[in-house]
Design an enzyme around this catalytic site. Sequence first.
Site, mmCIF file in Angstrom:
data_model
loop_
_atom_site.group_PDB
_atom_site.id
_atom_site.type_symbol
_atom_site.label_atom_id
_atom_site.label_comp_id
_atom_site.label_asym_id
_atom_site.label_seq_id
_atom_site.Cartn_x
_atom_site.Cartn_y
_atom_site.Cartn_z
ATOM 1 N N GLU A 58 35.378 51.901 35.535
ATOM 2 C CA GLU A 58 36.328 51.977 36.653
ATOM 3 C C GLU A 58 36.981 53.348 36.805
ATOM 4 O O GLU A 58 37.301 53.766 37.912
ATOM 5 C CB GLU A 58 37.395 50.880 36.521
ATOM 6 C CG GLU A 58 36.912 49.491 36.949
ATOM 7 C CD GLU A 58 36.034 48.805 35.909
ATOM 8 O OE1 GLU A 58 35.984 49.284 34.754
ATOM 9 O OE2 GLU A 58 35.391 47.793 36.233
ATOM 10 N N HIS A 90 40.923 37.766 35.309
ATOM 11 C CA HIS A 90 40.226 38.006 36.576
ATOM 12 C C HIS A 90 40.989 37.422 37.760
ATOM 13 O O HIS A 90 40.422 37.217 38.820
ATOM 14 C CB HIS A 90 38.830 37.367 36.568
ATOM 15 C CG HIS A 90 37.839 38.047 35.669
ATOM 16 N ND1 HIS A 90 37.980 38.047 34.311
ATOM 17 C CD2 HIS A 90 36.703 38.729 35.932
ATOM 18 C CE1 HIS A 90 36.949 38.702 33.771
ATOM 19 N NE2 HIS A 90 36.166 39.135 34.730
#
Lengths: 327, 329
Positions: free
Chosen positions: B65, B134
């Site tokens: 990321e 998540h």
Amino acid sequence: MTKSNDIDPEKLLEIYRRSMRVFKTDERFREMLTSGKLRLVYYPVRGQEVLSASMMCALKPDDYLVTTYRGVHDQVSKGIPLKDLWAEFTGKVTGTCKGKGGPMHITDPDSGVMVTTGIVGGGLPIANGLALSSQLAGDGRVTVVSFGDGSSNIGAFHESLNLASIWKLPVIFLCQNNRYGEHTAYAASTAAKQIIDRAPGYDMAAIRVNGNDPIEMYNAAREAVERARAGEGPTLIEAMTYRMLGHTFGADFSYVPKDLQQEAKEKDPIPLFKKMMLDRGTSEKALAAIEDEITKELDEAVEHALSSDFPEIDEIRFDVLKEEIPA
Amino acid sequence: MSTADTITFSQSINQALDEAMAADPKVFVLGEDIADAQGGGVFKATAGLSAKYGTDRVRTTPIAEQAIMGAAIGSAIAGYRPVAEIMFMNFLTVCMDQLVNHAAKLRFMSGGKTWVPLTVRCTTGAGVGFGGQHSDMLEAWFAHVPGMKVVSASNPAEAKGLLLSAIEDDDPTLVIEDIMMYAQKGPALEAGVKVPLGKARVRREGDDVTVITYGRPVKTVDAIAEDLAKEGIGVEVIDLRTISPFDAETVLNSVAKTRRAVIVHEAIKAHGVGAEVSARIHEELFSDLKAPVQRIGSKYAPVPFSPPLEQAFLYSPEEITSAIRRVLG
């Protein structure tokens, strides 16, 4: 084209000039801090001048640079006007960033300095993005990201090398290995024997050089720049150097062993470079003229910075977003 | 706008990306698994785009990321308009440095010399059974950082219109997409139409109480307002759409009229966006209020896995209804 162990005399002179501009700028900052004429947290670059000047002399003016809080040598070598730089360091509205960035956040797109970050290692992923833009646009630009050996231990270093390699980005990872990350010695923080040992893991070209030798450093830089421009991808350069002063100016420096300090003094790149120039036939007078010219430029830059205004308080509402923030 | 439910939320996002890429060669998309060879995105939001625009403009990245965000930021500084997909909002924590220290601040720190026309899309939301890592709604974190915009749509058409505006905007904008809404159908947005950033939408007018919300709860609140209308209770429903900077004017005008307010969001209540909105209402309208502002959010806990716990974690329609009744006295 010159042989890899030599250099065009004009180029060498230009590296010398830029090295002296850095040396004198750094010296002036320290003088003014010592005399109390200036107050800021300053990250000295004494000892790393030649490395930076050699790298930037291998670039074109519109190539991109990303550097760090210890970045004065990079910024000066890349060509930021001293007046603008000094004004920013003193928080004045005439500075590169209207005084809103300050020493750790210098940006000057006109000279290709796109980001200066205060976050160790934070510039590497962004440098990839600049290089990606050049790859997409086909504009032939190269991006150099400068960082210290300490940066190679954060995750972003590894993510960045991996991405640059798989995408063959025109980026040069310039590690200025000055042997200390803040107050911690290289061996105490870095498991690899040398930074370039990390490059094979990313299938990346790498070269380790004496960054304090202008010819060796320039030739390594040029080779990396040529590789990038040819579309052959990134290079990791580990340029060996030494930070001759503390992490911040004025800070305790006793953690560095005395014999290392002594050795560094003997290998100080600035007097060595001067001797090299004299040995190669440049006159004392010519070198003195370069110094005089820089001193004059610095005098003007300092005067400009000190006499400039601080930004208006209202400036706080601008540049946060494109739209101004309501008062 | 057509009234037929013709398009899903994820198709609408796909359409926005398609239109933006067609209109501007500087727009490109990057993220994990997003090209067709990798499936066109985990929720198919980018399906078909690499076939149309090539893998230079629809770039599958490593699972990294910081590398994704940095590549997006750097190219944005250089004049591109990247749309970075961060597969789940929780993964933004992996690249917080890039987003918070760099993307959000570079315009200011450079004195306006550079700016970051970056769009970050991420998905999240409780109810899918992904558990704690998540599903978080972290919008308040990003709303607290000066220099970036945060948006969240409540239906397919506005998802497209907001995303188009985000891509066109010259500041970094975080677009939060709720997984539970991806399959939701709604009327499509006509080509070329955008939803402006920074403007809330009054979805329904009412005189008795204002409910301020955004994202997935909007649909729930609409239904509650419909029910309460049958009892003669007029609920004014405001969809913020842009969470930061939020449209205080629309909110304050409405509450000045109804003199009662309830704020509903999916994020946990503590230190959430509701706290900011509520504080603004109290600061400006305290003496006009007929009751203290109420906030509804999810429980103060990581999102649980076990289905009954996950449901219990979320705000409920009953809580919203009783909060409305509470402020009505």
